[in-house]
Design a protein around this motif. Structure first.
Motif, PDB file in Angstrom:
ATOM      1  N   SER A  40      26.408   9.438  43.419  1.00 42.07           N
ATOM      2  CA  SER A  40      26.285   8.779  44.719  1.00 42.07           C
ATOM      3  C   SER A  40      24.864   8.958  45.220  1.00 42.07           C
ATOM      4  O   SER A  40      24.277  10.029  45.081  1.00 42.07           O
ATOM      5  N   TRP A  42      22.172   8.722  48.378  1.00 41.07           N
ATOM      6  CA  TRP A  42      21.889   8.681  49.795  1.00 41.07           C
ATOM      7  C   TRP A  42      20.388   8.510  49.940  1.00 41.07           C
ATOM      8  O   TRP A  42      19.637   8.612  48.961  1.00 41.07           O
ATOM      9  N   SER A  43      19.944   8.280  51.146  1.00 42.01           N
ATOM     10  CA  SER A  43      18.510   8.060  51.353  1.00 42.01           C
ATOM     11  C   SER A  43      17.671   9.274  50.971  1.00 42.01           C
ATOM     12  O   SER A  43      16.537   9.137  50.538  1.00 42.01           O
ATOM     13  N   ASP A  44      18.247  10.475  51.102  1.00 43.91           N
ATOM     14  CA  ASP A  44      17.469  11.677  50.835  1.00 43.91           C
ATOM     15  C   ASP A  44      17.887  12.458  49.584  1.00 43.91           C
ATOM     16  O   ASP A  44      17.248  13.434  49.232  1.00 43.91           O
ATOM     17  N   ARG A  45      18.964  12.034  48.918  1.00 43.85           N
ATOM     18  CA  ARG A  45      19.402  12.806  47.742  1.00 43.85           C
ATOM     19  C   ARG A  45      20.389  12.007  46.893  1.00 43.85           C
ATOM     20  O   ARG A  45      20.945  11.003  47.321  1.00 43.85           O
ATOM     21  N   THR A  46      20.593  12.528  45.707  1.00 41.47           N
ATOM     22  CA  THR A  46      21.594  12.003  44.783  1.00 41.47           C
ATOM     23  C   THR A  46      22.558  13.132  44.491  1.00 41.47           C
ATOM     24  O   THR A  46      22.133  14.274  44.294  1.00 41.47           O
ATOM     25  N   LYS A  47      23.844  12.821  44.463  1.00 35.78           N
ATOM     26  CA  LYS A  47      24.838  13.857  44.229  1.00 35.78           C
ATOM     27  C   LYS A  47      25.932  13.312  43.331  1.00 35.78           C
ATOM     28  O   LYS A  47      26.288  12.145  43.416  1.00 35.78           O
TER      29      LYS A  47
END
Length: 168
Positions: A40, A42-47
Motif C-alpha cells: 500500500s 501513502w504520500s509519505d511511505r509504503t507499507k
C-alpha cells in the motif's frame, strides 16, 4: 442420516474474514480465510499489509447439522449456492488454495478469466488493445481480428499483462 462435511463459501462482512474464520474455528468448524501481502502506498511511505485473497468470503467445512450454527454467526450472511441451495466446493480446489498459500511463494488476487473472455492488455507494446482470451497447448493467447474479413491473429501473452475488458 448424516451428511459428510463439505466445503462451502460463506459471505462474510467486509474486512472481517479473518475474525469470522477464527470465530467459526472456536465453534468447532474447519475454516479457511487465506491472505496475501499487498503493498500500500501513502504520500509519505509504503507499507505491506495483509489482505484477504477472497474478499467477502470465508470457506468453511460443515455438514447439514452445522448450517444453523454457521448462519447464526454475526457477520456471516449466507452460504453461497445456486437456486437457493448451498453449493459445495470441491475439496481439490480448497487443497490447491491451501498448497499455494503454504508454498510461501508470492501470490495475489487474480481476475477469473476463462477462454472466450474479452480482455484488455494492460502492459507492454499492446497496452490498451482489447481482444479475446484463448488457451492452447502453449498457454494463453490474445486474439484480435478484423470482423469484416473474418480473420484473426493470436499473440502469446504473459498472464500478468491482461485484465478483463470493461463492458461495452
Amino acid at each position: 442420516m448424516t451428511e459428510e462435511p463439505r466445503w462451502y463459501a460463506l459471505t462474510a462482512k467486509h474486512q472481517h474474514e479473518r475474525a469470522l474464520s477464527q470465530t467459526l474455528a472456536v465453534k468447532g468448524f474447519e475454516t479457511l480465510a487465506p491472505t496475501y501481502l499487498a503493498r500500500s502506498f501513502w504520500s509519505d511511505r509504503t507499507k505491506e499489509i495483509e489482505r484477504a485473497l477472497f474478499p467477502g468470503y470465508v470457506f468453511c467445512r460443515l455438514g447439514l447439522s452445522g448450517r444453523n450454527a454457521v448462519l447464526d454467526t454475526p457477520g456471516i450472511s449466507r452460504i453461497v449456492g445456486f437456486g437457493g441451495r448451498p453449493t459445495p466446493i470441491p475439496d481439490s480446489e480448497i487443497e490447491a488454495i491451501r498448497a499455494a498459500v503454504a508454498s510461501k511463494l508470492p501470490l495475489r488476487q487474480w481476475p477469473h478469466l476463462k477462454p472466450g473472455d474479452r480482455i484488455r492488455v494492460e502492459r507492454g507494446p499492446l497496452k490498451g488493445i482489447e481482444g479475446t482470451l484463448i488457451r492452447d497447448k502453449d498457454g494463453y493467447q490474445f486474439v484480435v481480428g478484423i470482423e469484416l474479413l473474418q480473420r484473426s491473429i493470436a499473440v502469446q501473452m504473459d498472464a500478468d499483462s491482461v485484465s478483463p475488458a470493461p463492458a461495452p
